[in-house]
Design a protein around this motif. Sequence first.
Motif, PDB file in Angstrom:
ATOM      1  N   GLU A  27       0.710  -1.344   0.184  1.00 15.54           N
ATOM      2  CA  GLU A  27       0.013   0.100  -0.031  1.00 15.54           C
ATOM      3  C   GLU A  27       0.916   1.345  -0.145  1.00 15.54           C
ATOM      4  O   GLU A  27       0.398   1.913  -0.569  1.00 15.54           O
ATOM      5  CB  GLU A  27      -0.964  -0.158   1.334  1.00 15.54           C
ATOM      6  CG  GLU A  27      -1.912  -0.939   1.082  1.00 15.54           C
ATOM      7  CD  GLU A  27      -2.856  -1.064   2.603  1.00 15.54           C
ATOM      8  OE1 GLU A  27      -2.953  -0.039   3.147  1.00 15.54           O
ATOM      9  OE2 GLU A  27      -3.605  -1.921   2.667  1.00 15.54           O
ATOM     10  N   LEU A  30       2.427   1.991  -3.318  1.00 12.68           N
ATOM     11  CA  LEU A  30       1.284   2.615  -4.407  1.00 12.68           C
ATOM     12  C   LEU A  30       0.905   3.949  -3.923  1.00 12.68           C
ATOM     13  O   LEU A  30       0.795   4.799  -4.912  1.00 12.68           O
ATOM     14  CB  LEU A  30      -0.004   1.956  -4.171  1.00 12.68           C
ATOM     15  CG  LEU A  30      -0.015   0.440  -4.931  1.00 12.68           C
ATOM     16  CD1 LEU A  30      -1.434  -0.192  -4.562  1.00 12.68           C
ATOM     17  CD2 LEU A  30       0.126   0.413  -6.274  1.00 12.68           C
ATOM     18  N   ASP A  31       1.165   4.495  -2.748  1.00 12.96           N
ATOM     19  CA  ASP A  31       1.001   5.758  -2.242  1.00 12.96           C
ATOM     20  C   ASP A  31       2.152   6.667  -2.719  1.00 12.96           C
ATOM     21  O   ASP A  31       1.736   7.638  -3.206  1.00 12.96           O
ATOM     22  CB  ASP A  31       0.762   5.660  -0.858  1.00 12.96           C
ATOM     23  CG  ASP A  31      -0.709   5.327  -0.122  1.00 12.96           C
ATOM     24  OD1 ASP A  31      -1.466   4.976  -0.948  1.00 12.96           O
ATOM     25  OD2 ASP A  31      -0.574   5.070   1.163  1.00 12.96           O
ATOM     26  N   ALA A  33       3.897   5.884  -5.233  1.00 12.12           N
ATOM     27  CA  ALA A  33       3.817   6.097  -6.716  1.00 12.12           C
ATOM     28  C   ALA A  33       2.913   7.333  -7.009  1.00 12.12           C
ATOM     29  O   ALA A  33       3.198   7.925  -8.050  1.00 12.12           O
ATOM     30  CB  ALA A  33       3.597   4.722  -7.461  1.00 12.12           C
ATOM     31  N   SER A  34       1.743   7.349  -6.381  1.00 13.93           N
ATOM     32  CA  SER A  34       0.600   8.297  -6.937  1.00 13.93           C
ATOM     33  C   SER A  34       1.038   9.647  -6.521  1.00 13.93           C
ATOM     34  O   SER A  34       1.063  10.573  -7.161  1.00 13.93           O
ATOM     35  CB  SER A  34      -0.655   7.692  -6.300  1.00 13.93           C
ATOM     36  OG  SER A  34      -0.731   7.424  -5.006  1.00 13.93           O
ATOM     37  N   VAL A  35       1.897   9.842  -5.370  1.00 15.13           N
ATOM     38  CA  VAL A  35       2.644  11.147  -5.061  1.00 15.13           C
ATOM     39  C   VAL A  35       3.620  11.775  -6.134  1.00 15.13           C
ATOM     40  O   VAL A  35       3.600  12.682  -6.676  1.00 15.13           O
ATOM     41  CB  VAL A  35       3.175  11.108  -3.755  1.00 15.13           C
ATOM     42  CG1 VAL A  35       4.043  12.450  -3.423  1.00 15.13           C
ATOM     43  CG2 VAL A  35       2.390  10.824  -2.738  1.00 15.13           C
ATOM     44  N   VAL A  37       3.652  10.845  -9.253  1.00 11.66           N
ATOM     45  CA  VAL A  37       2.800  10.945 -10.461  1.00 11.66           C
ATOM     46  C   VAL A  37       2.319  12.308 -10.314  1.00 11.66           C
ATOM     47  O   VAL A  37       2.353  13.431 -11.200  1.00 11.66           O
ATOM     48  CB  VAL A  37       2.031   9.960 -10.589  1.00 11.66           C
ATOM     49  CG1 VAL A  37       1.036  10.388 -11.933  1.00 11.66           C
ATOM     50  CG2 VAL A  37       2.611   8.586 -11.298  1.00 11.66           C
ATOM     51  N   ALA A  38       1.687  12.669  -8.990  1.00 13.58           N
ATOM     52  CA  ALA A  38       1.098  13.906  -8.986  1.00 13.58           C
ATOM     53  C   ALA A  38       1.920  15.234  -9.067  1.00 13.58           C
ATOM     54  O   ALA A  38       1.237  16.194  -9.414  1.00 13.58           O
ATOM     55  CB  ALA A  38       0.333  14.086  -7.363  1.00 13.58           C
ATOM     56  N   ASP A  40       4.620  15.331 -10.945  1.00  8.31           N
ATOM     57  CA  ASP A  40       5.327  15.050 -12.135  1.00  8.31           C
ATOM     58  C   ASP A  40       6.587  14.487 -11.981  1.00  8.31           C
ATOM     59  O   ASP A  40       7.618  14.988 -12.936  1.00  8.31           O
ATOM     60  CB  ASP A  40       5.259  16.338 -13.073  1.00  8.31           C
ATOM     61  CG  ASP A  40       5.291  16.002 -14.534  1.00  8.31           C
ATOM     62  OD1 ASP A  40       4.813  14.741 -14.951  1.00  8.31           O
ATOM     63  OD2 ASP A  40       5.715  16.705 -15.191  1.00  8.31           O
ATOM     64  N   ARG A  42       9.265  12.143 -12.787  1.00  5.92           N
ATOM     65  CA  ARG A  42       9.286  10.621 -13.458  1.00  5.92           C
ATOM     66  C   ARG A  42      10.677  10.354 -13.607  1.00  5.92           C
ATOM     67  O   ARG A  42      10.796   8.941 -14.029  1.00  5.92           O
ATOM     68  CB  ARG A  42       9.261  11.075 -15.095  1.00  5.92           C
ATOM     69  CG  ARG A  42       7.884  11.920 -15.338  1.00  5.92           C
ATOM     70  CD  ARG A  42       6.832  10.721 -15.364  1.00  5.92           C
ATOM     71  NE  ARG A  42       5.375  11.592 -15.761  1.00  5.92           N
ATOM     72  CZ  ARG A  42       4.265  11.305 -15.237  1.00  5.92           C
ATOM     73  NH1 ARG A  42       4.071  10.208 -14.466  1.00  5.92           N
ATOM     74  NH2 ARG A  42       3.304  12.069 -15.774  1.00  5.92           N
ATOM     75  N   ARG A  48       5.377  -1.652  -8.971  1.00  8.59           N
ATOM     76  CA  ARG A  48       4.288  -1.879  -8.606  1.00  8.59           C
ATOM     77  C   ARG A  48       3.884  -3.386  -8.063  1.00  8.59           C
ATOM     78  O   ARG A  48       4.569  -4.278  -8.625  1.00  8.59           O
ATOM     79  CB  ARG A  48       3.287  -2.169 -10.001  1.00  8.59           C
ATOM     80  CG  ARG A  48       2.720  -0.586 -10.635  1.00  8.59           C
ATOM     81  CD  ARG A  48       1.912  -0.727 -11.619  1.00  8.59           C
ATOM     82  NE  ARG A  48       2.146  -1.640 -12.568  1.00  8.59           N
ATOM     83  CZ  ARG A  48       2.549  -1.376 -13.673  1.00  8.59           C
ATOM     84  NH1 ARG A  48       2.687  -0.303 -14.499  1.00  8.59           N
ATOM     85  NH2 ARG A  48       2.898  -2.360 -14.658  1.00  8.59           N
TER      86      ARG A  48
END
Length: 74
Positions: A27, A30-31, A33-35, A37-38, A40, A42, A48
Amino acid sequence: MLANPPALITLFAETIVEELDFRLEAENMLDIASVLVAVDQRAIVVPRPHPTLVTPRVLVMERLSGFSWTTSLA
């Protein structure tokens, strides 16, 4: 001086059990990774986890291609 040593030991045991649960680690991956992406970002890639294969004692992640630090420093 500790006010309540038995409570401290209980809290420590609960924390250790939680830290060793790879479902929570998945978990967290995933958290993070989303931060990334948010914002930007890269340059950093978080593998995953495979949710159907993650258990409290096993963490299975996607395989990523990369480079060795020793190779990149040469």
